[in-house]
Structures are given as C-alpha cells and as structure tokens.
Design a protein around this motif. Structure first.
Motif, PDB file in Angstrom:
ATOM      1  N   ARG A 168       0.916  -1.111   0.061  1.00 37.77           N
ATOM      2  CA  ARG A 168       0.113   0.049  -0.039  1.00 37.77           C
ATOM      3  C   ARG A 168       1.047   0.976   0.007  1.00 37.77           C
ATOM      4  O   ARG A 168       1.349   1.687   1.121  1.00 37.77           O
ATOM      5  N   GLU A 205       1.809   5.847 -10.647  1.00 34.17           N
ATOM      6  CA  GLU A 205       0.614   4.841 -11.044  1.00 34.17           C
ATOM      7  C   GLU A 205       1.089   3.585 -11.855  1.00 34.17           C
ATOM      8  O   GLU A 205       0.445   2.744 -11.977  1.00 34.17           O
ATOM      9  N   GLN A 240      -2.408  -1.816  -9.069  1.00 34.53           N
ATOM     10  CA  GLN A 240      -3.857  -1.149  -8.890  1.00 34.53           C
ATOM     11  C   GLN A 240      -3.370   0.016  -8.061  1.00 34.53           C
ATOM     12  O   GLN A 240      -3.064  -0.018  -6.979  1.00 34.53           O
ATOM     13  N   ASP A 257      -4.962   3.244  -5.525  1.00 34.00           N
ATOM     14  CA  ASP A 257      -6.072   3.414  -4.637  1.00 34.00           C
ATOM     15  C   ASP A 257      -5.915   5.261  -4.620  1.00 34.00           C
ATOM     16  O   ASP A 257      -5.007   5.540  -3.973  1.00 34.00           O
ATOM     17  N   THR A 284      -7.547   7.087  -2.877  1.00 38.13           N
ATOM     18  CA  THR A 284      -7.551   7.734  -1.429  1.00 38.13           C
ATOM     19  C   THR A 284      -6.095   8.014  -0.811  1.00 38.13           C
ATOM     20  O   THR A 284      -5.764   8.576  -0.002  1.00 38.13           O
ATOM     21  N   ASN A 344      -7.089   1.685   6.388  1.00 37.34           N
ATOM     22  CA  ASN A 344      -5.969   0.773   5.836  1.00 37.34           C
ATOM     23  C   ASN A 344      -4.746   1.626   5.688  1.00 37.34           C
ATOM     24  O   ASN A 344      -4.581   2.245   4.378  1.00 37.34           O
TER      25      ASN A 344
END
Lengths: 337, 337
Positions: B186, B207, B212, B214, B216, B240
């Motif tokens: 993450r 990116e 993938q 996120d 946020t 998270n």
DNA sequence: TTGAAAGCGCTAACAG
DNA sequence: CTGTTAGCGCTTTCAA
C-alpha cells in the motif's frame, strides 16, 4: 568557416540607406547626438524600427573602449549565499545597461585564472569576486591594471581593495540583545567552525552584548543540524542550563529546536532560540518557527552593483564596508507571534 | 568621454612592431593559420608573451560574426534548481571558450524581453531559457531569427523547440519500484500542486508502477514540510494505513518523516518513505535520513552545454529529450544502511 | 614566406 | 544641418 550569423541582419548602413540619409546622420539620430532636424531624425528612427534594427554592441564597444559588461567570479559554485547576491547585482547592472558574465571557479585557482583571462579578453568593464566564506582570499594573480574590482561576501589581501560584506558583528549584537530584551540571562552561543571569520565576528558581537561571558556556553562545531542537536544535548546536561541560545546559522538553530522539542522543553518559554541567515525553508519549516538574523544579501548585491558602477565611472575608491543585518522575529523568541 | 581603458593596453600591432614583423604575420602566428617559418612564429609568440598580449575578443567577434558568448535567462530568480544547471552549463561552455551571460527575468515578460534585446545586441551565439517550473512557457516574443535556443528545465510551445528535462515519470517509477521491491503493497503518494507538469508526470510514473491504484492514497498540496506533516496525519487516520509513502519532493518527505517520528511509527519498518529532488540539506538532516530521487541537474546543465554547442555549430536540431533520474537510497527505505 | 590592404559595424571629428 | 572619412583591433584575401 563560422557561418553562424546573428539574427539581426541589419546594419546601421541599411537603416541609413532606407531612410535616405548618410551613415553618420543615422548614427546621430539613433544616439541623439549632434544636432539634426527632427524630421530627419524621425525618418531614421522609422527606418530603424521597420527594419528591427539593433546596434551591434560589439562594434560600439570596440570603438568606445567600454564593453558594458562585467564579470562575476564565484567560489561558492553558485551556492545559497551567492544566489541572492547575484540577483541584486544583476538587477542593478541591468538597469544601467550592463550585462553580467557568470563564472564559477569553485576555489580552484587555476580555473579562476582561466576565467579572469577570458573576461579580460572580453574587455569587461569590471570584476566582482564572491565566495562562500567571507574570509580573506588572495588577490587574483593576474595583472588587472586599473580595472575596477569589487569583492562581495569575500575579501582581498590587498590593503585598499573594495570589499562589501554583511555586518556579522552587528547582526550578532542584534540577536543577543533581542534575547536580553526578553529577560534572558544565560545565553548560549552554538556556532560554526572557528576558522570562519564570520564565526569570529559573530562571536565577538555576542560577547560584546553581554555583561559577562561564560565560556562553557560557547560551542563551536560544523554548520549542520546534527551539530545543533548534539550541542543542545550538551547544553541541557549543564548544571546551570541556558535560558536562551543564539545559533550561528539556521541549520544549527533547527537542530537545537528539534532536540528541545524531543525533550519537551518549551521554546521560547523555557529556552528561546534564534538563528542566523534567515533561510526561510529552514526557519519557517521548524516548529516553532525560528527567529533569525537576515544578512540582506540581495541588498548587498544591489549595493555592489551601485558601487561597481561608480568605480567604472572612476568616481569611487576602495575600502571595506559592511551592510547592516536585520532581525526577523518568529515564534522561537516571541510568545505571542 | 569614456576614459575607462581595458587593462591590456597592447594590441596586435604592438606585438607585430616588437617582433619586427607585419600585422598580418603576427595574426597568423598567433592563430596558427597560414604557413610561416617557425622562427618568425616564435619571434611573435615571444613578443606577445613579453607584452602580456591578450587579443581583444570584441574585435575578433566583430570580424567573425561570432561572439563566443551565450545568454542564460532564468525565471527562477536563480533558485535552487537553476544553480546546479548553471554550474554544469557554465563548466561545459567554459571549456569550449564560451562565456555565459546571466539574466534573471523572474517570470516578468517585460524584463525578459529587455534581457533578450540586450543579449541580441551583444550578438550572443545562443540562448538558454530555464525556469523553476518545468511547465510549458510561451515562446519569447522577439524575432530570434535562427539563433540557437535551448530550453532547460523548461519548455516552449513551439512544436520543434529544443528542450532538455529530467525524466520525472521515470524517476517516479524508480521510487515506486524501489518501495515495491521492499515488499510494500500500500504505497501512498503525497505530492505538490496538480498544475505542475512535473507533478502530473511523477504521478503517472507512480501509477504505472502499481498493479492497482487507490485514489485515496494520492494527496496533492503545496510543496512544504507543513503539507507533508498534514498529509501524514491524514494518511495515518485511514482505515487501511499505507506501508510506504512516495513524496513529491524532499520537503514533503521530511514533514512526513517528522510526523511519523512524533507518533513513534518506525521508518522504514512500519512505513517506508522516499522523497524527490535529493536536496541533501533536507534529506540528510532528517531522522532517519531520507531516500530520494536525484534529477541530476548538473548533468542536465552539462548536456545542455554540449547540445547548445552542437546547435551553434549548426549540427543538431530541436526536439525534447529527458535525462534519467537516479535513486539515492538512505535510511528511510533501507533497514541496514 | 611575408606584407599590404580591405573590411567587420559603429562613432566622432571634420568638411561641406 | 548633413555627408565624408578615419579609425577601434582583428582576420583574411591578394600581391609581392
């Protein structure tokens, strides 16, 4: 072989031809010299405009023996202090129609010599030396004749060289007196290496402001945050802690402030802290933000420009002068910002 | 009126006289052109040396139509990014015998125009534009003819302008992949204002490296430590939490690291952090020291010098190129430094 | 192999 | 008031 041509193909002769006048007349019209009928002058100016004529400074300079250029030789590899100086200098010179050659010598005498040589070839009207450390530096080896030479944020060994520096001692007095005005009585000084003249001058200003100095409160070390942290730790271990710290620069100040923060010592209530340089990315990012002394380097550069212009005119002579520093109070010394 | 005289009073004619040869012969000897008896040549060189003769570049330039000078126009008021670029540029140009005029336009079109005008008057052989933001900027208003123009750390709207930039996207990929290689899954991205092209490119690189993304975990804000601190606080409040953060510059990164430190979150063990710019005073003063991406601005300046020299020779044409960035790992991403 | 002379683009002194 | 001319210091044909 050099096929490269300047973008401006037009010469004064072209302008004259187009305006239907002689070369000399065109010159007079464009330089507002001599006496012409305004009609003729306008004719010439019109022609010049239509052609987008721009006089060739090289030819002018060759004729006049003045190039309207000066060289700046930096030994700071264009560092943090040189920048604002350059900026001020360039602004003032540009207003006077003088362009600035930038050279970086990085304390390499051989490089410096080559640069000076090149600049002399370009027939600069003056020379400015600047360097990271405002310490005495040897005079340039080459014969410069009576070319105006100015040392900014830097000095020469020649007795009557023209030097322009910030008033480090005065700045230090400003800082110390600011802390005294807060009612602080035990003021420490954490600063840089003793072989910097600026360090010695600032220390002198600090000592001069105190009625009595405590040598255990004066700490020399590198110009880094890490040193600031270490020095703070040492000062806190002292039997009689300081209630204020004057740091030799903002990096040291920041290291100090961070350490005090780590140990939950209130700044400025328990210990007030002030830095030097007023380097905003440091001073303003710190928590609390750090009061500091500004050397007004941009003004120093501007003053250098003015002084150099006077020297080029033959008006002014040498000598060292120091420009005042300014106090910039922030939260690290003021309870209510 | 201009009484100012260059320090070198000696002209080629003086050298010729002293050597007892003609003017033309002296010129040939000093330029190693034509064919002379070596005896004559030595005689001339000796005389030149004794006199400390230095040719007048102005006269040379006037004759050759090439001035061996180029102008650099900065819109960063000689800021942090311009400095290393200037340094590299100046080094390379100096080796080629080309001197550099420094001009500061500070995003003022009027000032910029006056500077260009002055430089054209000085018959510069080329022009370099540089600016703080590597965003598109309008082409200079004046007619530059076919004068070589190079944009460094800056761009032009002209389709086939010559531009030299750091590979922001590649740099961002380097950073992100470094974090991925640490096993982080993450990865957040805290960066600068979206209207910077560099911000958009870095985000794209980030990116592109992720399987993938996120949204946020992507936060835009100002280029400051304060923003880094705020963003870190926000990220920690997320259900998270990220296990790594890629910051858009080192100031943001430092703000993040400090906040994590305040909250006793281990860096890099709990959350790894990497910055951008490799600004050592920031990256190395932080605790722990911050890994970063170096844009190699000095190399960029050097490459600019080489490219400009080629353009002056008429060899090379326009187009945009981007130079690779480099990963500089430090303690904020590596457990054992 | 060397010297003489023209000219780069401009200014300034001197004529007309 | 305007035109002509002689350089500023250097390079480069073209002659000798």
């Amino acid at each position: 072989m050099p096929e490269a041509k300047s973008p401006n193909r037009y010469t004064l002769r072209d302008v004259a031809r187009r305006a239907g006048v002689s070369l000399g007349t065109a010159s007079k019209a464009l330089n507002k010299s001599g006496t012409l009928r305004s009609e003729t002058r306008d004719k010439v100016l019109l022609a010049a405009n239509e052609l987008g004529f721009r006089p060739n400074d090289l030819a002018q300079a060759l004729h006049r023996g003045q190039s309207f250029t000066v060289g700046l030789i930096s030994n700071d590899s264009f560092g943090r202090f040189t920048m604002p100086i350059m900026e001020g200098l360039e602004t003032v010179l540009h207003e006077a129609g003088i362009a600035l050659f930038m050279c970086n010598a990085t304390d390499d005498p051989e490089r410096e010599k080559r640069h000076i040589d090149q600049l002399l070839g370009k027939r600069v009207d003056g020379l400015v030396f600047t360097g990271r450390r405002a310490d005495r530096r040897p005079a340039p080896g080459l014969a410069l004749g009576n070319l105006p030479v100015l040392y900014v944020f830097s000095q020469s060994d020649e007795p009557d060289a023209a030097c322009l520096l910030p008033d480090d001692e005065g700045g230090a007095r400003l800082a110390t007196e600011h802390l005294l005005a807060l009612g602080r009585t035990r003021i420490a000084h954490v600063t840089g290496p003793e072989d910097f003249e600026a360090v010695r001058l600032r220390r002198r200003g600090y000592e001069a402001s105190l009625s009595q100095v405590d040598p255990t409160l004066i700490l020399h070390g590198p110009w880094s945050e890490a040193w600031g942290r270490e020095a703070a730790t040492r000062l806190l271990a002292l039997p009689n802690r300081p209630d204020a710290i004057f740091a030799g620069n903002d990096q040291i100040a920041r290291g100090i402030v961070e350490t005090l923060r780590d140990k939950a010592i209130a700044v400025p209530d328990d210990i007030a802290v002030i830095g030097f340089d007023n380097w905003s990315v440091m001073a303003e990012a710190s928590r609390p933000q750090i009061s500091s002394i500004d050397m007004n380097l941009k003004s120093l550069g501007e003053e250098a420009g003015h002084r150099l212009i006077r020297m080029i005119r033959g008006e002014s002579q040498g000598g060292t002068s120091r420009l005042p520093c300014t106090l910039v109070p922030r939260a690290s010394t003021t309870t209510t910002p």
